[in-house]
Design a protein around this motif. Structure first.
Motif, PDB file in Angstrom:
ATOM      1  N   PRO A  50      35.089  44.727  64.823  1.00  0.00           N
ATOM      2  CA  PRO A  50      34.730  44.725  63.404  1.00  0.00           C
ATOM      3  C   PRO A  50      33.979  43.466  62.985  1.00  0.00           C
ATOM      4  N   ILE A  51      32.934  43.660  62.192  1.00  0.00           N
ATOM      5  CA  ILE A  51      32.206  42.551  61.566  1.00  0.00           C
ATOM      6  C   ILE A  51      32.307  42.766  60.056  1.00  0.00           C
ATOM      7  N   LEU A  52      32.797  41.755  59.363  1.00  0.00           N
ATOM      8  CA  LEU A  52      32.982  41.872  57.913  1.00  0.00           C
ATOM      9  C   LEU A  52      31.869  41.127  57.187  1.00  0.00           C
ATOM     10  N   MET A  53      31.206  41.812  56.275  1.00  0.00           N
ATOM     11  CA  MET A  53      30.120  41.205  55.505  1.00  0.00           C
ATOM     12  C   MET A  53      30.625  40.923  54.094  1.00  0.00           C
ATOM     13  N   VAL A  54      30.523  39.672  53.650  1.00  0.00           N
ATOM     14  CA  VAL A  54      30.989  39.310  52.309  1.00  0.00           C
ATOM     15  C   VAL A  54      29.892  38.546  51.564  1.00  0.00           C
ATOM     16  N   GLY A  55      30.041  38.470  50.245  1.00  0.00           N
ATOM     17  CA  GLY A  55      29.055  37.731  49.459  1.00  0.00           C
ATOM     18  C   GLY A  55      28.962  38.275  48.051  1.00  0.00           C
ATOM     19  N   LEU A  56      28.191  37.595  47.227  1.00  0.00           N
ATOM     20  CA  LEU A  56      28.022  38.036  45.852  1.00  0.00           C
ATOM     21  C   LEU A  56      27.047  39.213  45.789  1.00  0.00           C
ATOM     22  N   GLN A  57      27.127  39.952  44.695  1.00  0.00           N
ATOM     23  CA  GLN A  57      26.226  41.089  44.486  1.00  0.00           C
ATOM     24  C   GLN A  57      24.781  40.617  44.431  1.00  0.00           C
ATOM     25  N   ARG A  62      30.399  40.720  43.638  1.00  0.00           N
ATOM     26  CA  ARG A  62      30.458  40.624  42.171  1.00  0.00           C
ATOM     27  C   ARG A  62      29.375  39.657  41.749  1.00  0.00           C
ATOM     28  N   LEU A  63      29.146  39.584  40.450  1.00  0.00           N
ATOM     29  CA  LEU A  63      28.148  38.648  39.964  1.00  0.00           C
ATOM     30  C   LEU A  63      28.635  37.217  40.096  1.00  0.00           C
ATOM     31  N   HIS A  64      29.975  37.045  39.978  1.00  0.00           N
ATOM     32  CA  HIS A  64      30.553  35.724  40.149  1.00  0.00           C
ATOM     33  C   HIS A  64      31.755  35.840  41.067  1.00  0.00           C
ATOM     34  N   ILE A  65      32.147  34.730  41.632  1.00  0.00           N
ATOM     35  CA  ILE A  65      33.347  34.725  42.456  1.00  0.00           C
ATOM     36  C   ILE A  65      34.539  34.972  41.544  1.00  0.00           C
ATOM     37  N   ASP A  66      35.351  35.968  41.845  1.00  0.00           N
ATOM     38  CA  ASP A  66      36.563  36.137  41.056  1.00  0.00           C
ATOM     39  C   ASP A  66      37.749  36.423  41.966  1.00  0.00           C
ATOM     40  N   GLU A  67      38.928  36.202  41.426  1.00  0.00           N
ATOM     41  CA  GLU A  67      40.154  36.276  42.221  1.00  0.00           C
ATOM     42  C   GLU A  67      40.394  37.668  42.788  1.00  0.00           C
ATOM     43  N   VAL A  68      40.080  38.699  41.967  1.00  0.00           N
ATOM     44  CA  VAL A  68      40.324  40.073  42.407  1.00  0.00           C
ATOM     45  C   VAL A  68      39.473  40.405  43.634  1.00  0.00           C
ATOM     46  N   LEU A  69      38.197  40.015  43.554  1.00  0.00           N
ATOM     47  CA  LEU A  69      37.290  40.232  44.691  1.00  0.00           C
ATOM     48  C   LEU A  69      37.809  39.522  45.933  1.00  0.00           C
ATOM     49  N   SER A  77      31.362  27.402  50.091  1.00  0.00           N
ATOM     50  CA  SER A  77      32.615  26.639  50.156  1.00  0.00           C
ATOM     51  C   SER A  77      33.772  27.481  49.618  1.00  0.00           C
ATOM     52  N   GLU A  78      33.536  28.173  48.509  1.00  0.00           N
ATOM     53  CA  GLU A  78      34.606  28.971  47.898  1.00  0.00           C
ATOM     54  C   GLU A  78      35.004  30.139  48.784  1.00  0.00           C
TER      55      GLU A  78
END
Ligand code: GDP
Length: 306
Positions: free
Chosen positions: A112-119, A204-211, A244-245
């Motif tokens: 598995p390769i996981l892709m993460v980041g803002l919208q 998401r548009l911003h980093i948020d805890e739920v995401l 960093s976040e």
């Protein structure tokens, strides 16, 4: 990449002056380093990274007694080059294998390769680009799965890219949540004999805890060998903060820097490794599926000091 042109031009100006002279004083080196400092800051390189860089170059220039050498200007350029490579590569990073693009897939399949980041960072596009690379160069069977249930049509977007590239995508089940989709993707990959599963998470548009909590839950479930953060080079200094976040909250193994073909000033590419400790592995260099390159610290440093 057009991104380093501005910085490259500025530094050439500084170093042309130095290399044309047959002797240098310590004040000349100081003056040149002041100009390099301003050029790096103007290119959006993070201040702590610039400070460390300049201190290192000065220390080495004095240690190697540059001003007494026969070709002092060239020695300064060499020291700056090596310091740039160190800033981009960190300690012990291997130069990426051009086939593997620095991505680790040498494990028991399905990997598995996981892709993460803002919208809007280029996550979905990069997922398909990486899938295509692994499929064509490694001759591996790749499955793409979108876990983005929030943005309308996000899953369809990945399905379209899958069709374009000839890569299978996980069938869409309306109403299923991200962790359940990830679980289904892994099951499907095992049953279907896939080598690699690329999981495109919601941005998401911003980093948020739920995401962050959701991505962390997916990560816990699939235990990816690579968690790649996709960031847009055009976000400049913010790209470093975002990285960093994500690294703190989710943990990332590599960075994919997109829109390197745009007219960003290059600072994100230059500071990311030094600030986060995570290597930039890949660069998006256009909108086409082939527009993906490995990030070679030596090559990038060479281009900047061209
Ligand atoms: P996501 O919301 O993070 O999944 O972002 P997308 O993958 O949908 O990308 C948003 C837009 O950026 C799309 O129009 C892509 O074609 C474009 N894009 C992605 N990567 C690159 C890149 O490296 N260069 C350029 N010029 N455009 C890119």
């Amino acid at each position: 990449e057009s991104m380093f042109e501005g910085l490259s031009g500025r530094l050439s100006g500084v170093f042309d002056k130095l290399t044309r002279r047959s002797s240098l004083t310590e004040a000349d080196v100081d003056e040149a380093m002041r100009e390099v400092r301003v050029a790096l800051l103007d290119a959006d390189v993070a201040l702590p990274v610039v400070k460390r860089f300049i201190a290192q170059v000065k220390e080495e220039a004095i240690g190697q007694q540059v001003i007494r050498s026969v070709t002092p200007g060239q020695m300064v350029v060499k020291i700056v080059h090596d310091a740039l490579v160190a800033m981009l590569a960190g300690d012990g990073d291997a130069e990426p294998d051009p086939m593997m693009l620095g991505i680790d897939i040498a494990h028991t399949p399905p990997v598995p390769i996981l892709m993460v980041g803002l919208q809007g960072s280029g996550k979905t596009t990069s997922s398909a680009k990486i899938g295509l690379r692994i499929k064509t160069r490694e001759r591996k069977k790749v499955l793409l799965a979108s876990l983005d249930v929030y943005r309308p049509a996000a899953q369809q977007q990945l399905a379209i890219l899958g069709e374009q590239t000839g890569i299978d995508t996980l069938p869409i089940v309306v109403g299923q949540m991200p962790v359940a989709i990830a679980e289904r993707a892994m099951k499907e990959a095992r049953a279907g004999g896939y080598d690699v599963v690329i999981l495109d998470t919601a941005g998401r548009l911003h980093i948020d805890e739920v995401l962050m909590a959701e991505v962390a839950a997916v990560r816990e479930l699939v235990r990816p060998h690579e968690t790649l953060l996709v960031t847009d080079a055009m976000t400049g200094q913010d790209a470093v903060t975002i990285a960093s976040e994500f690294n703190e909250k989710v943990g990332i193994t590599g960075i994919v820097l997109t829109r390197v073909d745009g007219d960003s000033r290059g600072g994100a590419a230059l500071s990311m490794r030094a600030v986060t400790g995570v290597p930039v592995k890949l660069m998006g260099i256009g909108e086409k599926m082939e527009d993906l390159d490995a990030f070679h610290p030596q090559r990038v440093a060479g281009r900047i000091l061209d």
